[in-house]
Design an enzyme around this catalytic site. Structure first.
Site, short mmCIF file in Angstrom:
data_model
loop_
_atom_site.label_atom_id
_atom_site.label_comp_id
_atom_site.label_asym_id
_atom_site.label_seq_id
_atom_site.Cartn_x
_atom_site.Cartn_y
_atom_site.Cartn_z
N ASP A 1 45.26 45.55 29.76
CA ASP A 1 44.96 44.81 28.77
C ASP A 1 43.87 43.79 29.25
O ASP A 1 43.70 43.43 30.34
CB ASP A 1 46.20 43.81 28.52
N HIS B 1 46.19 44.71 34.07
CA HIS B 1 45.24 43.76 33.57
C HIS B 1 43.95 44.04 33.94
O HIS B 1 43.72 44.06 35.46
CB HIS B 1 45.75 42.29 33.24
#
Length: 261
Positions: free
Chosen positions: A63, A208
């Site tokens: 992400d 992430h």
């Protein structure tokens, strides 16, 4: 005071029903589960993982919503191991780092939708959800030339409305079944243990792009899973796009259709 008299036949009938029900539970639990599942209200679930049987294939996803410190290093690590990943990016991140979006696409990674402004989609109307998704996909398409068909809701926050609205504009809603928790700044060893102990065939792993210790943990994770026989594919190649169902855990399961005679 009233007295209720139960006849002998009634007692026998209840006894037989009890025996039959007990046998059904003991010897056909799947049928009982199916009955209760079919009787329960159906939720519109996103895809958390995919039923791949014994085939050791999984997806690595990232992400990207805020920082951009490690994107180049992640591209290099993935490239060294010849792995293509899926990056779910926020539209505002595309605005700020279009060169990184282009680098990801040029390296063969998928760039998919993570909303435009990273809101809680469950708090928005259908029209607002559509605007969030379409605006982000417009921005990605303008940079990469490819329009996303996958959407990951910010914060992992979804409800039936979010999933069905995304589907109405041709976006599959994607979650994960293996969370690295790298955003908590876990140590590289802790991230390694969490991921390698949880991955199974059909898993979708969450990382992430700007987490403190992900670049340090990622090479060892990939090497371990490769040595265990895993193949890595982008999420769009992991999921089924037709003839499937999603069980109550969010696992996507293929449905084999029989040809008509």
């Amino acid at each position: 005071m009233k007295l209720f008299v139960i006849s002998k036949n009634t007692i026998i009938m209840y006894f037989i029903m009890t025996v039959l029900l007990s046998g059904l539970i003991l010897f056909n639990r799947d049928t009982v589960a199916e009955v209760f599942e079919n009787a329960s209200p159906k939720r519109d679930l996103p895809i958390y993982c995919v039923d791949k049987g014994d085939k050791k294939v999984c997806s690595v996803s990232f992400d990207a919503a805020w920082g951009n410190e490690d994107t180049d290093e992640l591209i290099a690590i993935l490239g060294k191991h010849n792995i293509k990943a899926t990056f779910f990016v926020v539209g505002a991140w595309v605005d700020k780092y279009p060169e990184s979006v282009k680098k990801l696409a040029d390296a063969g990674h998928e760039v998919m939708n993570h909303s435009d402004s990273h809101p809680h989609l469950t708090k928005l109307s259908e029209a607002e959800i559509i605007k969030e998704i379409n605006t982000c996909s417009d921005k990605i398409e303008a940079v990469t030339g490819k329009r996303p068909n996958l959407m990951r809701p910010p914060y992992g926050d979804y409800n039936d409305k979010v999933v069905s609205t995304a589907r109405s504009i041709d976006h599959y809603t994607i979650q994960w079944d293996v969370d690295s928790l790298d955003w908590k700044d876990l140590s590289p060893a802790a991230i390694y243990d969490r991921v390698t102990q949880r991955v199974k065939p059909g898993s979708i792993v969450l990382f992430h792009n700007a987490a403190k210790n992900t670049p340090a943990a990622l090479p060892q994770i990939l090497e371990k899973l490769i040595s265990d026989g895993y193949e890595f594919v982008p999420v769009s190649q992991l999921i089924y796009t037709e003839n499937y169902k999603i069980d109550n855990t969010g696992k996507q399961i293929p449905v084999i259709t029989q040809p008509l005679n």
